[in-house]
Design a protein around this motif. Structure first.
Motif, PDB file in Angstrom:
ATOM      1  N   VAL A  65      11.156  22.127  -9.375  1.00  0.00           N
ATOM      2  CA  VAL A  65      11.794  22.669  -8.175  1.00  0.00           C
ATOM      3  C   VAL A  65      12.473  21.529  -7.428  1.00  0.00           C
ATOM      4  O   VAL A  65      12.079  20.366  -7.554  1.00  0.00           O
ATOM      5  N   ALA A  66      13.495  21.848  -6.652  1.00  0.00           N
ATOM      6  CA  ALA A  66      14.169  20.850  -5.831  1.00  0.00           C
ATOM      7  C   ALA A  66      13.226  20.409  -4.708  1.00  0.00           C
ATOM      8  O   ALA A  66      12.369  21.178  -4.264  1.00  0.00           O
ATOM      9  N   VAL A  67      13.371  19.162  -4.277  1.00  0.00           N
ATOM     10  CA  VAL A  67      12.555  18.642  -3.176  1.00  0.00           C
ATOM     11  C   VAL A  67      13.469  18.076  -2.093  1.00  0.00           C
ATOM     12  O   VAL A  67      14.605  17.694  -2.349  1.00  0.00           O
ATOM     13  N   LYS A  68      12.923  18.020  -0.894  1.00  0.00           N
ATOM     14  CA  LYS A  68      13.657  17.520   0.261  1.00  0.00           C
ATOM     15  C   LYS A  68      12.745  16.547   0.996  1.00  0.00           C
ATOM     16  O   LYS A  68      11.541  16.794   1.131  1.00  0.00           O
ATOM     17  N   GLY A  69      13.310  15.448   1.466  1.00  0.00           N
ATOM     18  CA  GLY A  69      12.501  14.478   2.187  1.00  0.00           C
ATOM     19  C   GLY A  69      13.315  13.279   2.599  1.00  0.00           C
ATOM     20  O   GLY A  69      14.534  13.343   2.736  1.00  0.00           O
ATOM     21  N   THR A  70      12.627  12.164   2.776  1.00  0.00           N
ATOM     22  CA  THR A  70      13.274  10.922   3.170  1.00  0.00           C
ATOM     23  C   THR A  70      12.656   9.768   2.391  1.00  0.00           C
ATOM     24  O   THR A  70      11.532   9.877   1.901  1.00  0.00           O
ATOM     25  N   SER A  71      13.389   8.684   2.300  1.00  0.00           N
ATOM     26  CA  SER A  71      12.863   7.513   1.610  1.00  0.00           C
ATOM     27  C   SER A  71      12.260   6.550   2.623  1.00  0.00           C
ATOM     28  O   SER A  71      12.607   6.561   3.799  1.00  0.00           O
ATOM     29  N   SER A  72      11.365   5.743   2.127  1.00  0.00           N
ATOM     30  CA  SER A  72      10.703   4.746   2.950  1.00  0.00           C
ATOM     31  C   SER A  72      10.629   3.466   2.129  1.00  0.00           C
ATOM     32  O   SER A  72      10.005   3.444   1.074  1.00  0.00           O
ATOM     33  N   VAL A  73      11.291   2.403   2.592  1.00  0.00           N
ATOM     34  CA  VAL A  73      11.330   1.138   1.869  1.00  0.00           C
ATOM     35  C   VAL A  73      10.602   0.082   2.693  1.00  0.00           C
ATOM     36  O   VAL A  73      10.938  -0.146   3.851  1.00  0.00           O
ATOM     37  N   THR A  74       9.603  -0.548   2.078  1.00  0.00           N
ATOM     38  CA  THR A  74       8.830  -1.598   2.736  1.00  0.00           C
ATOM     39  C   THR A  74       9.260  -2.948   2.162  1.00  0.00           C
ATOM     40  O   THR A  74       9.398  -3.088   0.949  1.00  0.00           O
ATOM     41  N   ALA A  75       9.474  -3.909   3.051  1.00  0.00           N
ATOM     42  CA  ALA A  75       9.910  -5.238   2.615  1.00  0.00           C
ATOM     43  C   ALA A  75       9.218  -6.314   3.441  1.00  0.00           C
ATOM     44  O   ALA A  75       8.704  -6.059   4.528  1.00  0.00           O
ATOM     45  N   ASN A  76       9.225  -7.506   2.894  1.00  0.00           N
ATOM     46  CA  ASN A  76       8.693  -8.689   3.564  1.00  0.00           C
ATOM     47  C   ASN A  76       9.873  -9.396   4.223  1.00  0.00           C
ATOM     48  O   ASN A  76      10.739  -9.931   3.539  1.00  0.00           O
ATOM     49  N   TYR A  77       9.909  -9.364   5.545  1.00  0.00           N
ATOM     50  CA  TYR A  77      10.975  -9.984   6.326  1.00  0.00           C
ATOM     51  C   TYR A  77      10.473 -11.332   6.846  1.00  0.00           C
ATOM     52  O   TYR A  77       9.881 -11.395   7.917  1.00  0.00           O
ATOM     53  N   ASN A  78      10.667 -12.372   6.045  1.00  0.00           N
ATOM     54  CA  ASN A  78      10.266 -13.726   6.438  1.00  0.00           C
ATOM     55  C   ASN A  78       8.791 -13.800   6.837  1.00  0.00           C
ATOM     56  O   ASN A  78       8.436 -14.433   7.814  1.00  0.00           O
ATOM     57  N   GLY A  79       7.937 -13.101   6.072  1.00  0.00           N
ATOM     58  CA  GLY A  79       6.498 -13.122   6.315  1.00  0.00           C
ATOM     59  C   GLY A  79       5.982 -11.932   7.105  1.00  0.00           C
ATOM     60  O   GLY A  79       4.774 -11.748   7.237  1.00  0.00           O
ATOM     61  N   LEU A  80       6.854 -11.110   7.624  1.00  0.00           N
ATOM     62  CA  LEU A  80       6.460  -9.932   8.387  1.00  0.00           C
ATOM     63  C   LEU A  80       6.731  -8.696   7.524  1.00  0.00           C
ATOM     64  O   LEU A  80       7.862  -8.457   7.120  1.00  0.00           O
ATOM     65  N   ILE A  81       5.691  -7.925   7.238  1.00  0.00           N
ATOM     66  CA  ILE A  81       5.822  -6.730   6.393  1.00  0.00           C
ATOM     67  C   ILE A  81       6.242  -5.557   7.278  1.00  0.00           C
ATOM     68  O   ILE A  81       5.532  -5.199   8.217  1.00  0.00           O
ATOM     69  N   LEU A  82       7.410  -4.981   6.971  1.00  0.00           N
ATOM     70  CA  LEU A  82       7.957  -3.896   7.790  1.00  0.00           C
ATOM     71  C   LEU A  82       8.411  -2.729   6.930  1.00  0.00           C
ATOM     72  O   LEU A  82       8.927  -2.917   5.831  1.00  0.00           O
ATOM     73  N   THR A  83       8.245  -1.537   7.474  1.00  0.00           N
ATOM     74  CA  THR A  83       8.799  -0.320   6.893  1.00  0.00           C
ATOM     75  C   THR A  83       9.646   0.329   7.983  1.00  0.00           C
ATOM     76  O   THR A  83       9.114   1.038   8.835  1.00  0.00           O
ATOM     77  N   PRO A  84      10.946   0.051   7.993  1.00  0.00           N
ATOM     78  CA  PRO A  84      11.797   0.627   9.040  1.00  0.00           C
ATOM     79  C   PRO A  84      11.750   2.157   9.021  1.00  0.00           C
ATOM     80  O   PRO A  84      11.695   2.775   7.959  1.00  0.00           O
TER      81      PRO A  84
END
Length: 127
Positions: free
Chosen positions: A55-74
């Motif tokens: 079935v088709a799905v709907k949602g959003t993406s979530s990308v987590t990255a290390n920003y110069n030592g700070l772990i962020l998920t915008p």
């Protein structure tokens, strides 16, 4: 003596909700340029999300990255949602150049600044 039998009727007309398999991802490209030469930095990534469901799905993406030592998920603004058809793929492309804040970062700090990919996730929208 009076007997009363009560029971639950089975309602076979109501379909059961199918448990969805998680959407998987593949990083096609993740590139960070700390100094583009234009007093800016650039983050460019391409992530392919695969929907293994029938079935088709709907949602959003979530990308987590290390920003110069700070772990962020915008947090992204939704809607709009990403819609991926049944047994299909969607490739998210992010390519943004940002001006450096030269008042708070020295040229040496800019050269050593980094962003590294950690993980991605597709978060289903709940209707």
């Amino acid at each position: 003596m009076f007997l009363l039998f009560l029971g639950c009727s089975s309602d076979n007309d109501t379909p059961e909700k199918e448990t969805l398999k998680p959407v998987t991802y593949e990083v096609l490209l993740f590139e960070f340029t700390a100094d583009t030469g234009n007093n800016s930095s650039r983050l460019h990534y391409e992530i392919k999300y695969t929907n293994p469901n029938d079935v088709a799905v709907k949602g959003t993406s979530s990308v987590t990255a290390n920003y110069n030592g700070l772990i962020l998920t915008p947090i992204k603004r939704v809607p709009p949602y990403i819609e991926i058809g049944a047994n299909s793929n969607y490739t998210e492309v992010y390519n943004v150049e940002s001006v450096h804040d030269t008042q708070s970062l020295s040229p040496e700090q800019i050269k050593t600044y980094y962003i590294k990919f950690i993980s991605a996730e597709f978060v289903f929208a709940i209707d």
